[in-house]
Design a protein around this motif. Structure first.
Motif, PDB file in Angstrom:
ATOM      1  N   ASP A   1      -1.760   8.349   5.533  1.00 30.27           N
ATOM      2  CA  ASP A   1      -1.250   8.725   4.219  1.00 30.27           C
ATOM      3  C   ASP A   1       0.044   9.521   4.298  1.00 30.27           C
ATOM      4  O   ASP A   1       0.648   9.845   3.278  1.00 30.27           O
ATOM      5  CB  ASP A   1      -2.312   9.509   3.443  1.00 30.27           C
TER       6      ASP A   1
ATOM      7  N   GLU B   1       0.838  -1.200   0.000  1.00 29.12           N
ATOM      8  CA  GLU B   1       0.000   0.000   0.000  1.00 29.12           C
ATOM      9  C   GLU B   1       0.873   1.250   0.000  1.00 29.12           C
ATOM     10  O   GLU B   1       1.944   1.281   0.607  1.00 29.12           O
ATOM     11  CB  GLU B   1      -0.889   0.028   1.247  1.00 29.12           C
ATOM     12  N   ASN B   2       0.386   2.295  -0.644  1.00 27.89           N
ATOM     13  CA  ASN B   2       1.096   3.571  -0.660  1.00 27.89           C
ATOM     14  C   ASN B   2       0.716   4.367   0.587  1.00 27.89           C
ATOM     15  O   ASN B   2       0.048   5.406   0.530  1.00 27.89           O
ATOM     16  CB  ASN B   2       0.747   4.354  -1.925  1.00 27.89           C
TER      17      ASN B   2
END
Length: 395
Positions: free
Chosen positions: A362, A297-298
């Motif tokens: 994020d 995942e980013n």
């Protein structure tokens, strides 16, 4: 199921708290429960041949054979192997004679690093600040045998400078899947002060390691290791953990190999994976790893270790832990138990490092905020934690 497990695992799965080294009981548990796959966590059983014994019983194992586990179990083997296959590592010499080792150390202009050959529960490496400290380490390991047969030989190597990072790769003997690069925080207190520990926190990915540098690490360190082990008749299946030094010039050098997941590096990297983790472990065990079975995942993750009073030397146990249920209900926060046990209707501390709290987001800053907000919801008497995990990357 888990052997021996802890209070956190026991909330969801069955645990069998058998005595360490009790192989007969372990094999009985495996056979009675028709276990298809065993993931061996600690280095001790791997070096002692646990994977070999399970394979003989027809059970798939995610973990290297005793021969392959020498990458962690013997510093002499690891350094010699790295030199033979051209992996960049610090210049070194091997000694069995304390007299010869002392004579060599006295010729050095800069204090070296002294490493006992075998497993020493993380205590067999001395990064000397002076020649006299290096000589004391030689005496302790080779002369007084502070680590028994694990100190029958030592590695004396040049000290490298830079930033340390950790790279973990899931391997099937031929192929690998490389996890996000992580950076651990070994010292007990903020500002990298205090005693050395097993790790007080980590984060991933590491901004210092660019995609170009990550490719160099794979090409110059990980791939030659997998190929070299295969060519020597001991293919590596399991987790290849590479502890690296990134020099100020941006060059990666190998410091050490581990033959299993790192702690707390695994806690901050595994949550970033998408895919069937168990199936990938099984595929690695059978030599059937395929591209695309896992993706990354980013996102960012950051983990903080909460440790017991007195850790890492005089650990106090039995303190009641409060707030875990509230943390487990938080979004984008994961709680990993380590030193916990059930005592009636309470959870109490049972060893030095108690839990790791991981925040995901994020950005690294937001992941850090989540982790520390969760940490502030947990309490137990004498609780220790660092407040600067990830600070270097954010500064």
């Amino acid at each position: 199921m888990a052997v021996p497990g802890n209070a956190g695992i026991g909330r969801k799965w069955s645990c069998h708290p058998i005595r360490y080294g009790d192989r007969d009981t372990f094999f009985e548990i495996v056979e009675q429960n028709a276990v298809d796959l065993v993931v061996v966590g600690p280095e001790g059983p791997l070096v002692e041949g646990m994977a070999d014994a399970l394979v003989k019983r027809g059970i798939a194992v995610f973990g290297p054979t005793a021969k392959a586990a020498r990458l962690e179990g013997s510093k002499v083997f690891m350094k010699t192997f790295a030199q033979e296959v051209g992996i960049p590592t610090a210049p070194f010499k091997v000694f069995k004679s304390p007299t010869a080792a002392r004579a060599y150390v006295r010729t050095l202009d800069v204090p070296p690093v002294i490493k006992a050959d075998g497993l020493c529960a993380g205590k067999g490496v001395v990064v000397a600040e002076s020649v006299s400290e290096a000589l004391s380490a030689v005496d302790a390991i080779l002369e007084r045998r502070a680590f028994g047969e694990s100190g029958a030989a030592i590695v004396v190597e040049e000290r490298l400078h830079g930033q340390e990072v950790s790279v973990q790769a899931m391997c099937d003997g031929e192929r690998m899947f490389v996890l996000p690069v992580a950076q651990d925080h070994k010292r007990l207190k903020d500002g990298d002060l205090g005693a050395n520990t097993g790790g007080m926190g980590a984060y991933a990915p590491v901004p210092l390691v660019t995609p170009e540098l990550e490719k160099r690490i794979r090409d110059r360190i990980l791939e030659p290791t997998l190929t070299g082990m295969r060519d020597r008749g001991m293919p590596f299946r399991g987790v290849l953990f590479a502890g690296l030094m990134i020099t100020p010039e941006g060059d990666p050098f190998l410091l050490e190999f581990n033959a299993r997941f790192g702690d707390p590096e695994a806690q901050v990297t595994l949550p970033l994976l998408q895919g069937d983790f168990g199936q990938v472990c099984y595929a690695c065990a059978r030599g059937e790893l395929e591209e695309g079975m896992l993706t990354i995942e980013n996102r960012h993750s950051l983990g903080v270790v909460l440790a017991s009073h007195g850790y890492p030397k005089n650990v106090r146990t039995g303190d009641s832990i409060r707030g875990l249920d509230e943390v487990e209900s938080l979004e984008d926060v994961k709680l990993f138990h380590a030193g916990t046990r059930a005592l009636g209707d309470r959870l109490v501390t049972s060893s030095g490092r108690v839990v790791t709290i991981v925040g995901m987001a994020d950005s690294l800053q937001n992941a850090r905020d989540r982790a520390y907000q969760a940490c502030d919801m947990i309490s137990f008497d004498g609780m220790q934690l660092r407040r600067d995990i990830g600070g270097r990357a954010l500064s």
